[in-house]
Every structure is written in C-alpha cells, then in structure tokens.
Scaffold this motif. Structure first.
Motif, PDB file in Angstrom:
ATOM      1  N   ASN A 149       0.847  -1.195   0.000  1.00 21.57           N
ATOM      2  CA  ASN A 149       0.000   0.000   0.000  1.00 21.57           C
ATOM      3  C   ASN A 149       0.884   1.247   0.000  1.00 21.57           C
ATOM      4  OD1 ASN A 149       0.875   0.128   2.651  1.00 21.57           O
ATOM      5  ND2 ASN A 149      -1.146   0.387   3.535  1.00 21.57           N
ATOM      6  N   ALA A 150       0.237   2.391   0.145  1.00 18.89           N
ATOM      7  CA  ALA A 150       0.978   3.662   0.151  1.00 18.89           C
ATOM      8  C   ALA A 150       0.550   4.400   1.413  1.00 18.89           C
ATOM      9  CB  ALA A 150       0.638   4.458  -1.106  1.00 18.89           C
ATOM     10  N   PRO A 151       1.157   4.052   2.554  1.00 19.31           N
ATOM     11  CA  PRO A 151       0.618   4.511   3.831  1.00 19.31           C
ATOM     12  C   PRO A 151       0.819   5.999   4.124  1.00 19.31           C
ATOM     13  CG  PRO A 151       2.615   3.234   4.176  1.00 19.31           C
ATOM     14  CD  PRO A 151       2.317   3.161   2.710  1.00 19.31           C
ATOM     15  N   ASP A 152       1.770   6.648   3.459  1.00 17.04           N
ATOM     16  CA  ASP A 152       2.096   8.030   3.834  1.00 17.04           C
ATOM     17  C   ASP A 152       1.495   9.082   2.908  1.00 17.04           C
ATOM     18  OD1 ASP A 152       3.937   7.316   5.997  1.00 17.04           O
ATOM     19  OD2 ASP A 152       5.146   6.474   4.380  1.00 17.04           O
ATOM     20  N   GLY A 153       1.208   8.675   1.670  1.00 19.54           N
ATOM     21  CA  GLY A 153       0.925   9.667   0.633  1.00 19.54           C
ATOM     22  C   GLY A 153      -0.327  10.495   0.824  1.00 19.54           C
ATOM     23  N   ASN A 154      -1.339   9.958   1.534  1.00 16.39           N
ATOM     24  CA  ASN A 154      -2.575  10.755   1.636  1.00 16.39           C
ATOM     25  C   ASN A 154      -2.862  11.237   3.057  1.00 16.39           C
ATOM     26  OD1 ASN A 154      -3.732   8.538   2.941  1.00 16.39           O
ATOM     27  ND2 ASN A 154      -4.681   7.749   1.065  1.00 16.39           N
ATOM     28  N   THR A 155      -1.877  11.124   3.937  1.00 13.13           N
ATOM     29  CA  THR A 155      -2.091  11.504   5.348  1.00 13.13           C
ATOM     30  C   THR A 155      -2.556  12.963   5.480  1.00 13.13           C
ATOM     31  OG1 THR A 155      -0.368   9.946   6.003  1.00 13.13           O
ATOM     32  CG2 THR A 155      -0.954  11.636   7.605  1.00 13.13           C
ATOM     33  N   ASN A 156      -1.816  13.875   4.830  1.00 11.71           N
ATOM     34  CA  ASN A 156      -2.175  15.298   4.947  1.00 11.71           C
ATOM     35  C   ASN A 156      -3.557  15.566   4.426  1.00 11.71           C
ATOM     36  OD1 ASN A 156      -0.096  16.735   6.128  1.00 11.71           O
ATOM     37  ND2 ASN A 156       1.151  16.465   4.294  1.00 11.71           N
TER      38      ASN A 156
END
Ligand SMILES: NC(=O)c1ccc[n+]([C@@H]2O[C@H](COP(=O)([O-])OP(=O)(O)OC[C@H]3O[C@@H](n4cnc5c(N)ncnc54)[C@H](O)[C@@H]3O)[C@@H](O)[C@H]2O)c1
Ligand SMILES: O=C(O)[C@H](O)COP(=O)(O)O
Length: 537
Positions: free
Chosen positions: A103-110
């Motif tokens: 997955n891409a755990p950091d990319g949509n945090t903001n």
C-alpha cells in the motif's frame, strides 16, 4: 523472490482511476517490459474475466479484490493499493496464494487530515446546509447558528498517521485534544500535547469525536449505542476513516434522539452510499469518500505503489508490504544477504529427507540475532517447501503454508556464534529423523555451509552437491572418486568430516553435473557407503 528484466512482459492492470502523473514511473520504466492496462469501473465478474494473465493489480478503495478475483488471477504476483486501507482486499486469500500486497501509507495523510478538519469545521458551522439554502434562494441566518471549536475538546480515536495530523491542526484551532490508541505512550502524548485517554473517557468528555483507526474486527462498531449513551448531549461525530467503525444504525438513532448534534461522514459501510438513511437527516453532512482525493495525495500514493512494483521486479523486495514483515530500510541492507543463505539451508534440508517435516528449529546466532529474523525464517521455509511446492511458495506464503501442514516453527536467538560473525542453524524433525545444517556469510567470500549434522564442513551452497554418509574405513573416498569418474562426473571440491575414528563420516562433494538417480545407486552400492544424496542448490 523473483527478479525480472525485459525478457518477459509484465501485465499491470489498473482497475481504479489513478493519477497519470503518479503512474509516470511505470510509464517511463525502461528496464522492465511493462504492459499497462487501464480498465476502471468494472463489475466483479468483469474483473474476474480479465484477470487471468495479470501480474500486477493496482486499485484504490473502489475495487473489491475478493478471493474469487485472486483465484482467477493465475499469474498475479502483486496487488498495489494506492492508498492506506486494505479492507477491500482479501488479504488471507492473497497471502495463501503468495501474492504480495503493498500500500501507500504516507501519501494521503495530509489530505485526509485536512479533510477531517474541513468536515469538523463545516459541521460546527453548518456550512453545507447553509450553502444549500442559499442556493435555493433563501437568506436564512437564524437556522445556522454554529459553535466555536476554540476551547472545545476533540477526542481522537486511533492516533496513527492521520490521527496525529488531525490533532496538530485541532490544536491550531485552540482545541483540547484527547487521544486513544493502543500504542500511544505517555511520553508521546506529552510530546504532542494531547491527553492520553481511553475510548470511554473520550466518550464522556469530548465535544467532537473523530475516528482514525483501520477497519478491523476489533474496531468494527467501536462507537456503538453503549458509547453514544456515555457521550455529552450535543456531541458531534466525524468519520473520515472507514464506514463501520461507527455503527450507522446506532448513530442514526442517537441523532434522532437528540443525543448527537451532528455527524460528518466521508465513509460508509457500503459504498457508493447514495440513498443512505443517514443522508436523510439534516444534522448529517457527507462527502463521497473524498479524504484522499487531492491532486497531491493521488500523485503521491500512485508514485509510491508504482515505485514498489518496479522495486519488486528489480530487487525482489518492496518498501510497503502489507502481508509480509516490513523491514526498515536501514536493516534491509544488513539482512538481505542472509535471505539466500536461509533459503539454501532450507532447500538443503528438504533434499536430505524424504519425510514430512513436523517441526523446524531455526537458531540465529551472532550479529544476525540483532535483526528482525522473520523474513529469514520465511526464506528458510520457502527453501524447505520449494521441493514440493515449486514456484507456488514464496516469502509471503511460506509461513502460512508451513503452518497449514501442521509444521511447528521455533525461532531462537543467541549472541554467541561459535567463532562466526553470524550463524544460522536449522534443524528439522520428521517422524523418524532429525537433520541439521548450519551456514554463515564469510566476509568477502559469500555464503558457506559450515556444519551438516554433527560434522564441520566448508561448502559453498551452490550447484550440484553429493552428500555421502560412510563408515570411516580406508578406501571409501577413493572408491567414490573412481565410481564418479567412471560416470564422467567431475568432482570440483570435496570435504570430509567424522565425529570419531572408525565411526560414521560424511563426504560433501561439489560436482560439475547433475547426478542421476541411477548414478546414486551405483555410489550407494560401494563398500562402506551407507547413504548417498544428491542435492541441487
Ligand atoms: N477517507 C479517506 O479517504 C481516507 C484517506 C486515508 C486514510 N483513510 C483511513 O483512515 C484510517 C487511518 O489511516 P492512517 O493512515 O492514520 O493509518 P495508521 O495505520 O497510521 O493509523 C491507524 C491507527 O489506528 C490504531 N488502532 C488500531 N486498532 C485500534 C483500536 N482498536 N482502537 C484505537 N486505535 C486503534 C493503530 O494503532 C494506528 O495507530 C484508515 O482506516 C484508513 O483507511 C481514509
Ligand atoms: O484508505 C485510504 O487510503 C482512503 O480511504 C482513500 O481511498 P481512495 O484511494 O479510494 O480515495
């Protein structure tokens, strides 16, 4: 793990809309022959019909990757989730089939945190309802009196990446923040300026409650009628995480009863949710799962999964695995060299016995014992099972397959490595036999098998080996060499070892060609030869 070059076409199937800029790394990849197919909005049976030859499947939250999809995907190696939540993917089925999920755990945090704050502010000030009224030609200032955020208490349930970012922003609004997460320590709470609390304490004290956990069996219905009963009258609820963390029926009842003043929902149990009963309530504002829908987040998550696909095919490792142990970057460089050694030791043992393995003991000694050894165990199990499972076993499913056949797996760590910097010793136990092999990495010289059963050896674990047990009597070595010469089998190296004079001894030979079953029989018939095994590594 496999590495690939241009010799084989890799079919990458994109089943949900992804940022074109985000998949640029795939589009411009030169070393791999990637065939990128974009086919979105498919019904489950349409996806099943198209997936047979797909190597990599890329999705967001819209496509549900069911067991049926996975079983129809005969070539699938990797599922990439361009986002965080993997509740739309049958992880158990993927793992069983040896398919890596990343997955891409950091990319949509903001983006998700900003959306949560936008929803909370909109909820507090009735912005969507007021806008709708105005669009309908009504200048209504009385119906939409809101509340301030300042000095209110926000309860954050699930204090991971997004929960923490929401807390930072809420503090910017001068809110008091309470947080619950099973991994939240007192020190971290203090450092972030939040009050560590239980879910119940949050329910009792908070004016706004926002959830940011994954959807798991433990978090499904985490906020239910019992929790609503504990809350302050007029509490406001936000869910930008996953539908189902808050029980939808109980939320509906709590709003109708006047307990909950309003709710802001970005996610629903079943999506798309266009005629949901919660949407009939004027106190509810909602968006259609837009938390991650920004240009920046979409580009970032698509870049992250694209890079992991490329990394997987070039190096056999990935950065953000979901269904295999994740190794921090700094450690990967140190443990990666042991992957092959562990696999070879497992493979060696699988060829020494013909009986099913009931128990495996893996001992990690010396420097290697400082690391997370689970990936090494997976590699050893992969080597052990590959004799019977061939290409179907990999790092992802090796442990699962071993446990499924009832194998007991024991890992031990010790600091002393008998003079080696690191030593991996593996013992297998079958109904009638126990076998042991140990290996190390020699500085600058690569992998070595240094012990077989009780005998000290020094063998490169590569190519065709002959493992011979014999009685320690004069002439045994000569007879073996002569017989092999007769069969035109050239000996490259030879190691001998024995526990005591005249007792059982072992010979470990590396030979230049494959030794057939027929050749083995000839060697086994020689005087004082007790057992002969051909091992291919
Ligand atoms: N609406 C959207 O578009 C959108 C966008 C991004 C993420 N999400 C969702 O938001 C959620 C959080 O994402 P994240 O990136 O912060 O994930 P994360 O893994 O960084 O954080 C999740 C946190 O939940 C905690 N947790 C697990 N079980 C818990 C429990 N029983 N009680 C309390 N806390 C528990 C974990 O310890 C972890 O700290 C996920 O469900 C994700 O799918 C939604
Ligand atoms: O878990 C996530 O990352 C979010 O729910 C985003 O989902 P999406 O990729 O469908 O926008």
């Amino acid at each position: 793990m496999t590495t690939a070059t241009k010799t084989r076409t890799i079919n990458v199937f994109i089943a949900d809309p992804l940022s074109e800029d985000g998949i640029f790394p795939l589009r411009q990849e030169q070393d791999l022959d990637l065939n990128i197919i974009v086919d979105t909005g498919l019904a489950p049976e349409e996806l099943i019909a198209k997936i047979a030859n797909v190597d990599v499947l890329l999705v967001r939250s819209q496509t549900t990757v069911t067991r049926e999809v996975i079983e129809a995907a005969k070539s699938l190696k990797l599922i990439g989730r361009a986002g965080v939540g993997v509740d739309n993917i049958d992880l158990a089925a993927a793992t069983e089939h040896g398919i890596i999920v990343v997955n891409a755990p950091d990319g949509n945090t903001n983006s998700a945190a900003e959306h949560t704050i936008a929803m909370m502010t909109s909820l507090a000030r009735h912005i969507p309802q007021a806008f709708n009224t105005l669009k309908n030609g009504k200048w209504d200032r009385k119906s939409f009196v809101g509340v301030e955020l300042k000095n209110k208490t926000l309860g954050v349930v699930g204090f991971g990446r997004i929960g923490v970012e929401v807390a930072y922003r809420a503090k910017g609004q001068r809110m008091n923040v309470m947080a619950y997460d099973p991994f939240l320590t007192d020190e971290r709470a203090k450092e972030l300026g939040v009050t560590k609390a239980t879910v119940e304490e949050i329910c009792v004290a908070a004016d706004f409650i926002t959830v940011h956990t994954p959807l798991l069996p433990e978090t499904r219905n985490l906020i239910n009628k019992d929790k609503f009963a504990m809350m302050k009258d007029g509490v406001r609820i936000i869910n930008c995480a996953r539908g189902g963390i808050i029980n939808e029926d109980d939320l509906y009842d709590a709003i109708v009863a006047g307990k909950v003043a309003g709710a802001a929902l970005d996610v629903f149990v079943s999506e798309p949710a266009t005629d949901h009963k919660l949407l009939t309530l004027p106190q509810v504002i909602a968006t259609p799962h837009l938390g991650a829908s920004t240009i920046e987040a979409q580009e970032s998550v698509a870049v992250d999964v694209s890079n992991d696909i490329i990394k997987f095919y070039k190096t056999g490792t990935v950065t953000n695995p979901v269904n295999m142990p994740s190794i921090p970057k700094e450690l990967l460089a140190q443990v990666e060299p042991f992957f092959e050694l562990a696999e070879k030791l497992g493979s060696f043992l699988s060829q020494v016995t013909t009986e099913p393995v009931k128990e495996i003991n893996l001992s990690y000694a010396g420097e290697v014992a400082n690391y997370d050894v689970r990936p090494l165990t997976s590699n050893a199990l992969k080597g052990l099972l590959s004799k019977n499972h061939g290409n179907h076993v990999n790092d992802v499913n090796a442990r699962y397959l071993s446990e499924r056949i009832g194998m007991k797996i024991n890992e031990h760590k010790t600091t002393t490595a008998k003079g080696f910097t690191s030593l991996i010793t593996i013992e297998i136990i079958t109904a009638n036999e126990t076998h042991t092999v140990a290996g190390t990495l020699l500085n600058g010289l690569g992998a070595r098998i240094v012990k077989v059963e009780d005998y000290v050896v020094d063998v490169i674990p590569q190519g065709h080996l002959l493992y011979i047990k014999n009685t320690d009597k004069p002439g045994a070595i000569g007879r073996v060499a002569t017989k092999l010469a007769e069969k035109e089998i050239n000996i490259a190296t030879m190691q001998v070892g024995r526990a005591q004079v005249g007792g059982t001894a072992v010979m470990m030979l590396t030979v230049d060609n494959v030794v057939t079953e027929e050749d083995l029989v000839f060697v086994a018939q020689l005087e004082n030869i007790d057992e002969v095994k051909a091992i291919n590594l």
